[in-house]
Write a protein that holds these residues in place. Sequence first.
Motif, PDB file in Angstrom:
ATOM      1  N   THR A  64       0.832  -1.203   0.000  1.00 22.23           N
ATOM      2  CA  THR A  64       0.000   0.000   0.000  1.00 22.23           C
ATOM      3  C   THR A  64       0.867   1.253   0.000  1.00 22.23           C
ATOM      4  OG1 THR A  64      -1.771  -1.175   1.152  1.00 22.23           O
ATOM      5  CG2 THR A  64      -1.817   1.226   1.257  1.00 22.23           C
ATOM      6  N   ALA A  65       1.943   1.239   0.770  1.00 24.76           N
ATOM      7  CA  ALA A  65       2.852   2.387   0.807  1.00 24.76           C
ATOM      8  C   ALA A  65       3.492   2.624  -0.560  1.00 24.76           C
ATOM      9  CB  ALA A  65       3.926   2.176   1.872  1.00 24.76           C
ATOM     10  N   LEU A  66       3.867   1.560  -1.253  1.00 23.05           N
ATOM     11  CA  LEU A  66       4.442   1.692  -2.594  1.00 23.05           C
ATOM     12  C   LEU A  66       3.435   2.301  -3.566  1.00 23.05           C
ATOM     13  CD1 LEU A  66       6.345  -1.712  -2.861  1.00 23.05           C
ATOM     14  CD2 LEU A  66       7.375   0.574  -2.776  1.00 23.05           C
ATOM     15  N   ILE A  67       2.198   1.875  -3.472  1.00 30.28           N
ATOM     16  CA  ILE A  67       1.156   2.399  -4.361  1.00 30.28           C
ATOM     17  C   ILE A  67       0.917   3.882  -4.080  1.00 30.28           C
ATOM     18  CG2 ILE A  67      -1.340   2.306  -4.817  1.00 30.28           C
ATOM     19  CD1 ILE A  67      -1.088  -0.767  -4.507  1.00 30.28           C
ATOM     20  N   VAL A  68       0.747   4.228  -2.812  1.00 31.81           N
ATOM     21  CA  VAL A  68       0.437   5.609  -2.434  1.00 31.81           C
ATOM     22  C   VAL A  68       1.600   6.546  -2.759  1.00 31.81           C
ATOM     23  CG1 VAL A  68      -0.076   7.089  -0.437  1.00 31.81           C
ATOM     24  CG2 VAL A  68      -1.256   4.913  -0.714  1.00 31.81           C
ATOM     25  N   ALA A  69       2.821   6.056  -2.726  1.00 33.48           N
ATOM     26  CA  ALA A  69       3.997   6.889  -2.981  1.00 33.48           C
ATOM     27  C   ALA A  69       4.212   7.191  -4.461  1.00 33.48           C
ATOM     28  CB  ALA A  69       5.242   6.214  -2.415  1.00 33.48           C
ATOM     29  N   ASN A  70       3.487   6.517  -5.344  1.00 32.57           N
ATOM     30  CA  ASN A  70       3.696   6.709  -6.781  1.00 32.57           C
ATOM     31  C   ASN A  70       2.600   7.613  -7.343  1.00 32.57           C
ATOM     32  OD1 ASN A  70       3.672   6.274  -9.663  1.00 32.57           O
ATOM     33  ND2 ASN A  70       5.095   4.597  -9.265  1.00 32.57           N
ATOM     34  N   PRO A  71       2.952   8.831  -7.767  1.00 29.84           N
ATOM     35  CA  PRO A  71       1.931   9.778  -8.240  1.00 29.84           C
ATOM     36  C   PRO A  71       1.183   9.295  -9.491  1.00 29.84           C
ATOM     37  CG  PRO A  71       4.075  10.864  -8.008  1.00 29.84           C
ATOM     38  CD  PRO A  71       4.282   9.425  -7.723  1.00 29.84           C
ATOM     39  N   SER A  72       1.847   8.601 -10.378  1.00 33.54           N
ATOM     40  CA  SER A  72       1.180   8.105 -11.596  1.00 33.54           C
ATOM     41  C   SER A  72       0.147   7.034 -11.261  1.00 33.54           C
ATOM     42  CB  SER A  72       2.201   7.550 -12.586  1.00 33.54           C
ATOM     43  OG  SER A  72       3.072   8.564 -13.010  1.00 33.54           O
ATOM     44  N   VAL A  73       0.473   6.178 -10.308  1.00 33.91           N
ATOM     45  CA  VAL A  73      -0.471   5.146  -9.873  1.00 33.91           C
ATOM     46  C   VAL A  73      -1.676   5.813  -9.222  1.00 33.91           C
ATOM     47  CG1 VAL A  73      -0.828   3.193  -8.311  1.00 33.91           C
ATOM     48  CG2 VAL A  73       1.306   3.389  -9.584  1.00 33.91           C
ATOM     49  N   MET A  74      -1.433   6.781  -8.373  1.00 39.86           N
ATOM     50  CA  MET A  74      -2.532   7.450  -7.679  1.00 39.86           C
ATOM     51  C   MET A  74      -3.417   8.231  -8.647  1.00 39.86           C
ATOM     52  SD  MET A  74      -2.449   6.338  -4.684  1.00 39.86           S
ATOM     53  CE  MET A  74      -3.732   7.364  -3.997  1.00 39.86           C
ATOM     54  N   GLU A  75      -2.850   8.806  -9.682  1.00 40.00           N
ATOM     55  CA  GLU A  75      -3.653   9.507 -10.688  1.00 40.00           C
ATOM     56  C   GLU A  75      -4.545   8.526 -11.437  1.00 40.00           C
ATOM     57  OE1 GLU A  75      -5.175  12.710 -12.951  1.00 40.00           O
ATOM     58  OE2 GLU A  75      -4.203  12.582 -11.013  1.00 40.00           O
ATOM     59  N   ALA A  76      -4.013   7.367 -11.786  1.00 36.95           N
ATOM     60  CA  ALA A  76      -4.825   6.342 -12.451  1.00 36.95           C
ATOM     61  C   ALA A  76      -5.939   5.856 -11.521  1.00 36.95           C
ATOM     62  CB  ALA A  76      -3.949   5.179 -12.897  1.00 36.95           C
ATOM     63  N   LEU A  77      -5.627   5.667 -10.244  1.00 37.17           N
ATOM     64  CA  LEU A  77      -6.641   5.252  -9.273  1.00 37.17           C
ATOM     65  C   LEU A  77      -7.711   6.329  -9.109  1.00 37.17           C
ATOM     66  CD1 LEU A  77      -4.465   3.535  -6.524  1.00 37.17           C
ATOM     67  CD2 LEU A  77      -5.959   2.431  -8.187  1.00 37.17           C
ATOM     68  N   ARG A  78      -7.317   7.571  -9.211  1.00 35.24           N
ATOM     69  CA  ARG A  78      -8.270   8.682  -9.109  1.00 35.24           C
ATOM     70  C   ARG A  78      -9.289   8.616 -10.242  1.00 35.24           C
ATOM     71  NH1 ARG A  78      -7.100  14.195 -11.039  1.00 35.24           N
ATOM     72  NH2 ARG A  78      -8.756  15.505 -10.263  1.00 35.24           N
ATOM     73  N   TRP A  79      -8.820   8.315 -11.454  1.00 31.06           N
ATOM     74  CA  TRP A  79      -9.741   8.202 -12.597  1.00 31.06           C
ATOM     75  C   TRP A  79     -10.629   6.968 -12.459  1.00 31.06           C
ATOM     76  CZ3 TRP A  79     -11.082  11.784 -15.950  1.00 31.06           C
ATOM     77  CH2 TRP A  79     -10.248  12.890 -16.108  1.00 31.06           C
ATOM     78  N   LEU A  80     -10.072   5.865 -11.981  1.00 26.08           N
ATOM     79  CA  LEU A  80     -10.896   4.678 -11.762  1.00 26.08           C
ATOM     80  C   LEU A  80     -11.983   4.963 -10.732  1.00 26.08           C
ATOM     81  CD1 LEU A  80      -8.256   1.805 -11.676  1.00 26.08           C
ATOM     82  CD2 LEU A  80     -10.067   2.125 -13.363  1.00 26.08           C
ATOM     83  N   SER A  81     -11.607   5.606  -9.651  1.00 23.44           N
ATOM     84  CA  SER A  81     -12.556   5.935  -8.595  1.00 23.44           C
ATOM     85  C   SER A  81     -13.680   6.818  -9.129  1.00 23.44           C
ATOM     86  CB  SER A  81     -11.827   6.628  -7.443  1.00 23.44           C
ATOM     87  OG  SER A  81     -12.702   6.990  -6.418  1.00 23.44           O
TER      88      SER A  81
END
Length: 148
Positions: A64-81
């Motif tokens: 979870t920390a690795l995912i949250v620390a990556n801005p590109s991953v979080m941006e993709a998750l934002r669009w999915l959400s």
Amino acid sequence: MSSTGCILRTAQTLASYYGLTTQTMAEHPHLATLDGRLHPAATIYRAVTGTTPNAFLTDQNMATALIVANPSVMEALRWLSACLPTQPPGDDDTGDDHLEHLITWWDETDFFLGRRPNTPDFIGLLARAAQAADTLLDIPAQRPPLAA
């Protein structure tokens, strides 16, 4: 094509090829399995980085920390959400929790489907989110604000 759209389309390919975990986080509290299947959040991470760290097999907190620390991953998750039919959890101080929103959607029975989502449902979600990321400059406010 936006970079986020490219990430989401790459995740579609990964989900199709490797498959997704079918167990809930309560049944299997890791984001990957030894046979190569990934949790939807891990699929996004792998689409961005090209890797699946060992923490995804052994340590949910580190993953979870690795995912949250990556801005590109979080941006993709934002669009999915934004493309999910429910409101993301969160509060005014920390903002919306898009990772938790995806995990909850994947783990629980979907009201509209009458069952838990499966791989084709996730691939469809990725396609909708990729199209939205390519078309829009920012996520519009599609949900009414929560009552105070």
